[in-house]
Design an enzyme around this catalytic site. Sequence first.
Site, mmCIF file in Angstrom:
data_model
loop_
_atom_site.group_PDB
_atom_site.id
_atom_site.type_symbol
_atom_site.label_atom_id
_atom_site.label_comp_id
_atom_site.label_asym_id
_atom_site.label_seq_id
_atom_site.Cartn_x
_atom_site.Cartn_y
_atom_site.Cartn_z
ATOM 1 N N CYS A 186 56.208 102.925 29.254
ATOM 2 C CA CYS A 186 54.986 102.935 29.432
ATOM 3 C C CYS A 186 53.973 103.971 29.064
ATOM 4 O O CYS A 186 53.657 103.746 28.018
ATOM 5 C CB CYS A 186 54.903 102.789 31.181
ATOM 6 S SG CYS A 186 54.078 102.622 32.277
ATOM 7 N N HIS A 235 58.976 98.267 32.460
ATOM 8 C CA HIS A 235 59.665 99.403 33.130
ATOM 9 C C HIS A 235 61.283 99.537 32.853
ATOM 10 O O HIS A 235 61.549 98.320 34.338
ATOM 11 C CB HIS A 235 59.055 100.017 34.320
ATOM 12 C CG HIS A 235 57.732 101.260 34.104
ATOM 13 N ND1 HIS A 235 57.538 102.185 34.432
ATOM 14 C CD2 HIS A 235 56.866 100.660 34.249
ATOM 15 C CE1 HIS A 235 56.906 102.336 34.087
ATOM 16 N NE2 HIS A 235 55.827 101.234 34.023
ATOM 17 N N GLU A 289 64.038 100.937 33.832
ATOM 18 C CA GLU A 289 63.843 102.012 34.918
ATOM 19 C C GLU A 289 64.307 101.764 35.978
ATOM 20 O O GLU A 289 64.626 102.022 37.091
ATOM 21 C CB GLU A 289 63.639 103.345 34.447
ATOM 22 C CG GLU A 289 62.532 103.777 35.066
ATOM 23 C CD GLU A 289 61.100 102.938 34.111
ATOM 24 O OE1 GLU A 289 61.268 101.932 33.042
ATOM 25 O OE2 GLU A 289 60.456 103.451 34.378
#
Lengths: 227, 84
Positions: A86, A194, A196
Amino acid sequence: MKFAVIVFPGSNCDIDMYHAIKDELGEQVEYVWHDTESLDEFDGILLPGGFSYGDYLRTGAIARFSKVMKAVVKAAEAGKPILGVCNGFQILLEVGLLPGAMRRNESLSFICKPVNLKVANNGTMFSTAYAQGETISIPVAHGEGNYYCDEETLAGLKANNQIVFTYQDNPNGSLEDIAGIINEKGNVLGMMPHPERAVDELLGGADGLKLFQSIVRSWREANVVKA
Amino acid sequence: MYKVKVYVTLRESVLDPQGKAVTHSLHSLNFPEVTDVRIGKYMELIVEKSERNLDEVINEVCSKLLANPVIEDYRYEVEECVPQ
């Protein structure tokens, strides 16, 4: 394997990234503040999402001149794995480790939702744990993820197989549905979604974990001598 | 001392989603004459005289930080001004 999570003023996915590495992946990880000058002690560098320097001027434009970015460029040249997610991707574009630039989303809206991605290249050190062409679900959360590059650059990305992830249903207007690209050398990956945030079924999915597992697997194969 | 007015705009070849939305809005406000809008940034820099050539300094400032040459163009105007 020891990871650094780079923290800029305005980063806000640093804690998620740290959690993914420490608790879900089970590897070492440290936060590294943006004015750090050396990353020599780390094996992998993670640039998290957020709004570094308030997105002033352009996303990533100010962060790219922070002290730590010189060390990130050095680590990239040394062949260490570098992942920008990002805002981290936006910074990698601004600093020139990856080609192209981000525009505002076509819809002008901030988009925050899980999206389906296609693994377009599972031959990179970030994607070996996926199957080629596999569909995975990873959340996006951005206002400027509309990837752009000129035709010549795009032809280069395709010729060198540098497009790693594409959107199944393009949410932001990105050229060629591009969600994530890698550098020519194959050790710097930038992606808007994302991974994560997708490391535990409790959070709605764990498709992102394989990305981190791929990094560790590649690093072990290259660096750990088998007894 | 100089006041430098810098204009940063998206390159012609790059689609401007904000400009497109504003164009549509103007059409719905009954301004069909406006066929296109491009949105950019305007910045004012106060620059002291130095040994370095002003144009060189400003071009470097613009290409390094103020504009992203991958998607943006810039131009600037220079005015002499009196320090306040």
